[in-house]
Design a protein around this motif. Structure first.
Motif, mmCIF file in Angstrom:
data_model
loop_
_atom_site.group_PDB
_atom_site.id
_atom_site.type_symbol
_atom_site.label_atom_id
_atom_site.label_comp_id
_atom_site.label_asym_id
_atom_site.label_seq_id
_atom_site.Cartn_x
_atom_site.Cartn_y
_atom_site.Cartn_z
ATOM 1 N N PRO A 201 40.930 69.714 12.744
ATOM 2 C CA PRO A 201 41.154 69.756 11.082
ATOM 3 C C PRO A 201 39.779 70.219 10.629
ATOM 4 N N TYR A 202 38.693 70.500 11.284
ATOM 5 C CA TYR A 202 37.569 70.551 10.761
ATOM 6 C C TYR A 202 37.020 72.159 11.109
ATOM 7 N N ILE A 203 37.532 72.996 11.590
ATOM 8 C CA ILE A 203 37.293 74.392 11.775
ATOM 9 C C ILE A 203 36.763 75.154 10.817
ATOM 10 N N LYS A 204 37.633 75.086 9.609
ATOM 11 C CA LYS A 204 37.541 75.811 8.475
ATOM 12 C C LYS A 204 36.050 75.429 7.890
ATOM 13 N N GLU A 205 35.899 74.225 7.469
ATOM 14 C CA GLU A 205 34.566 73.723 6.997
ATOM 15 C C GLU A 205 33.203 74.022 7.654
ATOM 16 N N SER A 206 33.658 73.988 9.175
ATOM 17 C CA SER A 206 32.387 74.014 10.007
ATOM 18 C C SER A 206 31.882 75.585 10.166
ATOM 19 N N VAL A 207 32.804 76.342 10.155
ATOM 20 C CA VAL A 207 32.480 77.905 10.258
ATOM 21 C C VAL A 207 31.773 78.262 9.015
ATOM 22 N N LEU A 208 32.463 77.708 7.634
ATOM 23 C CA LEU A 208 31.554 78.198 6.603
ATOM 24 C C LEU A 208 30.065 77.325 6.470
ATOM 25 N N HIS A 209 30.314 76.463 6.970
ATOM 26 C CA HIS A 209 29.007 75.588 7.204
ATOM 27 C C HIS A 209 27.885 76.208 7.814
ATOM 28 N N LEU A 210 28.267 76.871 8.897
ATOM 29 C CA LEU A 210 27.178 77.539 9.684
ATOM 30 C C LEU A 210 26.736 78.918 9.089
ATOM 31 N N TYR A 211 27.785 79.462 8.425
ATOM 32 C CA TYR A 211 27.500 80.588 7.612
ATOM 33 C C TYR A 211 26.349 80.271 6.532
ATOM 34 N N SER A 212 26.633 78.834 5.644
ATOM 35 C CA SER A 212 25.353 78.512 4.941
ATOM 36 C C SER A 212 24.237 78.185 5.457
ATOM 37 N N LEU A 213 24.245 77.967 6.628
ATOM 38 C CA LEU A 213 22.764 77.651 7.609
ATOM 39 C C LEU A 213 22.135 79.075 7.874
ATOM 40 N N GLY A 214 22.896 79.875 7.687
ATOM 41 C CA GLY A 214 22.093 81.582 7.869
ATOM 42 C C GLY A 214 22.495 81.937 9.412
ATOM 43 N N ILE A 215 23.420 81.341 9.796
ATOM 44 C CA ILE A 215 24.151 81.799 11.050
ATOM 45 C C ILE A 215 25.142 82.812 10.952
ATOM 46 N N HIS A 216 24.819 84.066 11.106
ATOM 47 C CA HIS A 216 25.582 85.322 10.861
ATOM 48 C C HIS A 216 26.954 85.557 12.098
ATOM 49 N N GLU A 217 26.709 84.935 12.973
ATOM 50 C CA GLU A 217 27.476 85.154 14.451
ATOM 51 C C GLU A 217 28.024 83.968 14.906
ATOM 52 N N VAL A 218 29.422 83.442 14.679
ATOM 53 C CA VAL A 218 29.880 82.317 15.143
ATOM 54 C C VAL A 218 30.632 82.513 16.298
ATOM 55 N N ASN A 219 30.363 82.084 17.484
ATOM 56 C CA ASN A 219 31.215 82.478 18.591
ATOM 57 C C ASN A 219 32.163 81.208 18.727
ATOM 58 N N ILE A 220 33.301 80.941 18.824
ATOM 59 C CA ILE A 220 33.926 79.905 18.924
ATOM 60 C C ILE A 220 35.235 80.110 19.931
ATOM 61 N N ASN A 221 35.442 78.957 20.545
ATOM 62 C CA ASN A 221 36.638 78.851 21.547
ATOM 63 C C ASN A 221 37.322 77.517 21.759
ATOM 64 N N CYS A 222 38.536 77.630 22.101
ATOM 65 C CA CYS A 222 39.052 76.371 22.388
ATOM 66 C C CYS A 222 38.753 75.923 23.911
ATOM 67 N N VAL A 223 38.772 74.632 24.248
ATOM 68 C CA VAL A 223 38.413 74.194 25.926
ATOM 69 C C VAL A 223 39.648 74.724 26.473
ATOM 70 N N PHE A 224 39.356 75.127 27.983
ATOM 71 C CA PHE A 224 40.572 75.484 28.739
ATOM 72 C C PHE A 224 41.064 74.520 29.228
ATOM 73 N N GLU A 225 40.834 73.070 29.401
ATOM 74 C CA GLU A 225 41.284 72.069 29.774
ATOM 75 C C GLU A 225 42.788 71.907 29.213
ATOM 76 N N ASP A 226 43.492 71.091 29.812
ATOM 77 C CA ASP A 226 44.934 70.873 29.419
ATOM 78 C C ASP A 226 44.740 69.515 28.499
ATOM 79 N N VAL A 227 44.101 69.513 27.202
ATOM 80 C CA VAL A 227 44.168 68.511 26.386
ATOM 81 C C VAL A 227 44.660 68.426 25.161
ATOM 82 N N TRP A 228 45.628 69.595 25.146
ATOM 83 C CA TRP A 228 46.257 69.819 23.764
ATOM 84 C C TRP A 228 47.567 68.981 23.501
ATOM 85 N N LYS A 229 47.818 68.580 22.348
ATOM 86 C CA LYS A 229 48.790 67.634 22.101
ATOM 87 C C LYS A 229 49.685 68.316 21.181
ATOM 88 N N ASP A 230 51.088 67.697 21.010
ATOM 89 C CA ASP A 230 52.088 68.292 20.285
ATOM 90 C C ASP A 230 51.452 68.463 18.793
#
Length: 417
Positions: A201-230
């Motif tokens: 639920p915090y993906i959008k706000e987090s990427v925009l927050h990192l931009y606001s810190l001056g970080i121009h390149e946000v590399n982001i990925n999902c964990v590969f482990e089987d943790v995902w829920k319906d």
């Protein structure tokens, strides 16, 4: 010669990646961390490090890549800054003394939690090696998202006693204070963000927050482990769609990047024409505190939940090419299911060779884990939305040609650094 002048050596990623697991200790106990065997005891000695270096440099003909990335990981690598400083000094001297083809065609690479970044010893090391350094600080986004997973380790955790959620201490404040210094020293540096089920639920706000810190390149990925829920994929798609709107409506796409959105994904793949392995395991090399060699750090025991470490040699006897051989024949089709091979949105669907091995029914690297399948498909849908909306806007404003030219220039700039 400065890094920016090493265009030819770094172009197309023709570099050998060699990783020193200098410690298995870390100040943090991140909840999504794949390093399930972190501990305070296994720390590399100078003797082991020197033997590893001597073996690698003695076998120059076996490692013909034009350039090399000397990578340092933990746990948290900067906990062993004294050892790392000694290793790097020795590497520079030995590559020069041997007239090795990697001399002046190398980088020292770090992914750090950022907590020790501003200490005197780390800063001395950075100043001494700056022109050959690549350092990424991991900050997960907003304080809410970061502190959800990236918590301080406690003494009780050493004995398997986990704190209650209300007793957890997040590390955001300890990391964010070092971001300005990091960006001042490495203006083009990017951060790495990890997504697990709880923090979708915090993906959008987090990427925009990192931009606001001056970080121009946000590399982001999902964990590969089987943790995902319906339902995670639906929420994931919603967050990425909202992020797409924010990036495009806010004009962030001109100066900022988020790796979730790329034009090179979501298309069918042909095994005859595009059959490369996603992961570099086997072409990389890792060495741990005991002097054991691995095809990748994910095959060391502290990275594995259910399988035994896949050791391909050691500093005393060298690399056993028979143990390495399975990795050299890996490609997409030898390890994928028919569903993956024939998937209409297969391009850009990633995997981790170590997770494939750990999750497989038998001790094999030829069984691809598909735990992120639904998350990849959700990302493709959001990615299509992003590019369709962006190009409609650019066409309407007559800016598409200028945008395409900026993209080409960015690719050239990346190759030069």
């Amino acid at each position: 010669m400065k890094i920016k002048d090493l265009d030819k050596q770094w172009e197309d990623g023709v570099a050998k990646s060699i990783t020193f697991i200098v410690t298995k200790d870390c100040q943090l106990a991140c909840k999504y961390c794949y390093l399930v065997g972190k501990n305070t005891k296994e720390r590399m000695t100078w003797d082991v490090a020197k033997q590893a270096i001597d073996y690698i440099l003695d076998h120059e003909s076996d490692m013909s890549e034009e350039s090399v990335i000397w990578d340092f990981i933990g746990g948290e690598p900067f906990l062993e800054i004294d050892l790392i400083d000694k290793i790097c000094d020795y590497l520079k001297v030995e590559m020069f003394r041997r007239n090795h083809h990697w001399f002046n065609s190398y980088r020292f690479s770090f992914s750090t939690n950022g907590i020790n970044y501003a200490t005197d010893k780390v800063q001395h090391f950075i100043k001494k090696n700056h022109e050959h350094l690549s350092i990424g600080i991991t900050i997960d986004g907003t304080k809410r998202k970061h502190d959800l997973n990236r918590i301080w380790k406690t003494a009780e955790m050493e004995h398997g006693i986990m704190p209650k959620p209300e007793e957890e201490q997040g590390s955001y404040d300890d990391v964010v204070k070092n971001i300005p210094l990091w960006l001042e020293q490495f203006p083009g540096a990017g951060t790495k963000v990890t997504i697990s089920s709880a923090d979708i639920p915090y993906i959008k706000e987090s990427v925009l927050h990192l931009y606001s810190l001056g970080i121009h390149e946000v590399n982001i990925n999902c964990v590969f482990e089987d943790v995902w829920k319906d339902g995670d994929d639906k929420l994931f798609e919603q967050q990425l769609t909202e992020l797409a709107d924010a990036i495009i409506d806010g004009g962030y796409y001109t100066d900022f990047a988020c790796s979730f959105f790329t034009e090179q994904m979501g298309k069918p793949m042909d095994c005859q024409n595009d059959n490369q392995n996603w992961c570099g395991a086997g072409r990389m090399l890792a060495v741990d505190a005991e002097g054991n060699f691995y095809p990748c750090t994910r095959f060391a025991q502290y990275s594995l939940r259910s399988k035994k470490a896949w050791i391909i040699g050691n500093v005393h006897n060298g690399i056993d090419k028979n143990r390495l051989r399975p990795f050299l024949t890996l490609d997409r089709c030898t390890q994928s299911t028919d569903e993956c091979i024939n998937c209409e949105v297969a391009s850009g669907c990633a995997w981790c060779q170590g997770e494939n091995y750990d999750a497989a029914d038998t001790p094999t690297v030829y069984q691809r884990s598909t735990a992120i399948c639904k998350m990849h498909k959700a990302r493709v849908r959001a990615n299509n939305y992003y590019w369709n909306k962006l190009y409609r806007k650019l066409e309407k404003e007559g800016e598409r040609e200028a945008f395409e030219n900026r993209k080409k220039q960015k690719v050239l700039n990346v190759k030069r650094i």
